[in-house]
Design an enzyme around this catalytic site. Structure first.
Site, PDB file in Angstrom:
ATOM      1  N   LYS A   1       7.830   0.297  -6.913  1.00 41.83           N
ATOM      2  CA  LYS A   1       6.430  -0.436  -7.248  1.00 41.83           C
ATOM      3  C   LYS A   1       5.861   1.199  -7.861  1.00 41.83           C
ATOM      4  CE  LYS A   1       3.207   0.358  -2.973  1.00 41.83           C
ATOM      5  NZ  LYS A   1       2.565   1.635  -3.878  1.00 41.83           N
ATOM      6  N   THR A   2       5.608   1.988  -7.103  1.00 39.82           N
ATOM      7  CA  THR A   2       4.953   3.312  -7.260  1.00 39.82           C
ATOM      8  C   THR A   2       5.825   3.540  -9.386  1.00 39.82           C
ATOM      9  OG1 THR A   2       4.652   4.166  -6.317  1.00 39.82           O
ATOM     10  CG2 THR A   2       4.194   5.402  -7.975  1.00 39.82           C
TER      11      THR A   2
ATOM     12  N   ARG B   1      11.707   0.762   6.793  1.00 35.08           N
ATOM     13  CA  ARG B   1      11.240   2.522   7.139  1.00 35.08           C
ATOM     14  C   ARG B   1      12.682   3.282   6.579  1.00 35.08           C
ATOM     15  NH1 ARG B   1       7.793   2.173   3.746  1.00 35.08           N
ATOM     16  NH2 ARG B   1       7.782  -0.036   4.823  1.00 35.08           N
TER      17      ARG B   1
ATOM     18  N   ASP C   1      -3.485  -0.342  -7.577  1.00 34.26           N
ATOM     19  CA  ASP C   1      -2.006  -0.110  -6.053  1.00 34.26           C
ATOM     20  C   ASP C   1      -3.100  -0.702  -4.807  1.00 34.26           C
ATOM     21  OD1 ASP C   1       0.268   0.839  -5.176  1.00 34.26           O
ATOM     22  OD2 ASP C   1      -1.183   2.812  -5.249  1.00 34.26           O
ATOM     23  N   GLU C   2      -1.990  -1.129  -4.014  1.00 27.97           N
ATOM     24  CA  GLU C   2      -2.176  -1.534  -2.736  1.00 27.97           C
ATOM     25  C   GLU C   2      -3.165  -2.654  -2.642  1.00 27.97           C
ATOM     26  OE1 GLU C   2       0.248  -1.134  -0.946  1.00 27.97           O
ATOM     27  OE2 GLU C   2       1.468   0.409  -1.176  1.00 27.97           O
TER      28      GLU C   2
ATOM     29  N   GLN D   1       3.326  -6.621   4.211  1.00 29.74           N
ATOM     30  CA  GLN D   1       2.823  -5.107   4.751  1.00 29.74           C
ATOM     31  C   GLN D   1       1.098  -4.946   4.382  1.00 29.74           C
ATOM     32  OE1 GLN D   1       5.232  -1.357   3.104  1.00 29.74           O
ATOM     33  NE2 GLN D   1       6.161  -3.161   1.567  1.00 29.74           N
TER      34      GLN D   1
END
Length: 593
Positions: free
Chosen positions: A26-27, A540, A207-208, A238
């Site tokens: 995503k980044t 993770r 973002d987020e 998330q």
């Protein structure tokens, strides 16, 4: 970029939601979108606003995008602070206003409580702080925010809020929540300010987005409401910050708010093995409220997920440490491993096992168990009981408690040296109303209370060995000579692990009452958030995933397909085990009830 990433990055204009699964880049996609706006569409840098949730994320995006100075990339709060510097006079402040931190606001709230003769036991600074924060982050009236708060009636709640706002203004200050709430107030009350800031930016990137609260949601709608060029990225699977006010429904309702929205799903994962992703998909698939995604990868299949059943938390910690040492001897760096858990109180047995084995570790974003304030308070009491001449411990009690309570402890504890550690802790906690003290003075009181309970559980194991043996163990764990440092095995909560990845992950305490947490067992919405926490924990891991529990296994373990799991050291008899080696689910629930 893959096709979906490119579709998102090269979107020309209008509302865009990028639903980015864990490890899907995503980044990278958001950074490429910035490149596209700057270099292909030739949008002037000063007319782009990019908002992140952390300074670290902002710095990473600036670095990757090679962003010019004119382009604002920063957090919601840094943007709000910049806006308030320009508009402070409209809110009765000068441009040189101060931003009050938690200690500063705590001082104001203590003054308000004292002036209004509020009972400290039920209306302490932490209670009032939660009230102020709720009003500002959720845009609700003080009397609504105070519902369920003992001794804080609607009229008193409103009066306290007005006192607080007046004191902030008198001090030429804003608090942290003001940095979001006050800009929205300005936009609502001054149309010319709204038009000014809408006119400043042609594109807004967030973002987020799944983590925004009501105030941040309003700020975004105000800024992008004119041109509609809003690009948001996130993953509702998330969303794990409801306790901070985050509402993932803003993410799910994006098309309702922006009917012309384009939706792009990023489902190809570049981090984990297919087996790990299948487990993550299995678990999150049980949530009803979500935007369905199916993570997949081209990575190698990888090994099965290891699940270990321990007799108690000490055996569980020993297995984690032994497995980490085995992997280290096979050439895997300790820094590539992480132990993650639902609550910070779970770190104690793991820290002690690491120290005993001489394995270096570091607490990621947290404080070592025996360095936590509430633990140091109680241990000071235990030390005074063991050694009446310990003036350092007596001074700590004198400093941290009222005169009446500190005198009681200093007089009584030296006479309790023959009592068990757990009896002394019980006496300490009950005679100081320590749990109420934590509730009324700390925003993270629940976490601190769990730490106290964790210490008490540990202390009960020393009923025979006595106080001296207990303090010896605690002192060894506290020692500055222990192997905690900047490198080694990483220890952190699941909340702290979000956004990180490790080659090997150990998820500790995957049991009913811990993950999912006991507070969520009666609430469907909270249970779904617990499942999202499990999803974050699983994703993770890049190559190796280990999960462990003692007592009753988590329902989430039963949601993972049996052919993905290797069950180790089964503690139940073979006639009570199913084909995957897990305890029979029906009998497990019978045992638990």
């Amino acid at each position: 970029m893959n096709d979906r990433q490119a579709e998102a990055a090269y979107h020309k204009g209008g509302p865009l939601l990028i639903a980015a699964g864990a490890g899907s880049g995503k980044t990278h996609t958001l950074t490429q979108r910035l490149h596209y706006l700057l270099n292909e569409l030739k949008v002037p840098p000063a007319r782009i606003l990019a908002i992140t949730f952390t300074n670290k994320a902002a710095e990473e995006m600036k670095k990757r995008a090679g962003a010019p100075k004119e382009l604002f990339i920063g957090t919601f709060h840094s943007f709000g602070a910049r806006l308030l510097r320009a508009e402070a006079r409209r809110l009765g402040r000068s441009v040189g206003f101060t931003i009050f931190d938690e200690d500063d606001t705590g001082s104001l709230l203590k003054k308000i409580g004292k002036n209004r003769n509020l009972p400290k036991e039920t209306c302490g600074p932490a209670v009032l702080s939660r009230l102020m924060g709720k009003v500002k982050s959720e845009f609700i009236a003080p009397e609504m925010a105070a519902k369920g708060t003992r001794d804080l009636d609607p009229d008193t709640a409103r009066a306290c809020y007005e006192d607080y706002e007046n004191l902030l203004k008198e001090n030429n200050a804003f608090d942290f929540d003001d940095l979001i709430e006050k800009p929205v107030q300005l936009f609502r009350n001054y149309p010319e300010v709204l038009e000014l800031y809408r006119g400043k930016y042609d594109h807004v990137l967030i973002d987020e987005y799944q983590d925004i609260n009501a105030a941040q949601y309003e700020l975004v709608r105000c800024l992008a409401g004119g041109h509609g060029n809003l690009s948001v990225v996130g993953d509702d699977a998330q969303s794990i910050y409801a306790f901070r006010g985050a509402d993932f429904r803003n993410f799910l309702n994006f098309e309702r708010d922006w009917p012309a929205a384009k939706i792009v799903m990023l489902e190809e994962n570049y981090r984990s093995t297919p087996l790990i992703l299948e487990a993550a998909n299995d678990v999150i698939g049980h949530n009803k409220t979500q935007r369905k995604k199916n993570l997949w990868t081209k990575n190698e299949q990888g090994e099965k997920i290891k699940v270990f059943a321990a007799e108690n938390e000490y055996m569980e910690a020993e297995w984690i440490v032994k497995t980490a040492i085995t992997n280290w001897r096979k050439g895997k760096p300790l820094e590539s491993m992480a132990v993650i858990y639902r609550t910070n109180a779970q770190s104690r047995p793991i820290e002690q096992a690491l120290i005993s084995a001489g394995v270096p570790y570091r607490m990621f974003g947290g404080i070592r168990f025996y360095e936590r304030k509430e633990i140091k308070d109680i241990v000071a009491g235990l030390r005074l009981a063991a050694n009446p001449l310990d003036s350092v411990s007596a001074d700590r009690l004198d400093k941290n408690f009222s005169k009446g309570k500190s005198r009681l402890l200093i007089d009584a504890l030296p006479k309790m040296g023959s009592a068990s550690p757990s009896e002394i802790i019980d006496y300490f906690v009950s005679n100081t109303n320590y749990l109420d003290y934590l509730k009324n003075n700390y925003k993270n009181s629940q976490e601190r209370i769990e730490n106290v309970r964790g210490l008490l559980t540990f202390a009960r194991d020393f009923a025979k060995d006595g106080l001296a043996a207990f303090l010896e163990q605690a002192t060894l764990a506290q020692s500055h000579d222990n192997p905690s440092g900047k490198t080694g095995v990483n220890l952190m909560s699941i909340h702290m692990s979000k956004g990180l990845e490790f080659e090997s992950v150990f998820v500790a305490g995957v049991g009913e009452g811990t993950l999912p947490h006991h507070r969520a067992l009666s609430s469907g919405g909270e249970m779904e958030e617990e499942r999202r926490l499990m999803y974050v924990a699983i994703t993770r891991a890049a190559k190796h995933l280990h999960m462990s529990f003692s007592n009753v296994p988590s329902r989430f373990l039963y949601e993972i397909s049996g052919d993905l799991v290797e069950f180790i050291n089964n503690k139940v008899s073979s006639n009570r085990a199913n084909r995957q080696g897990m305890p029979d689910e029906e009998e497990m629930w019978l045992d638990y009830d």
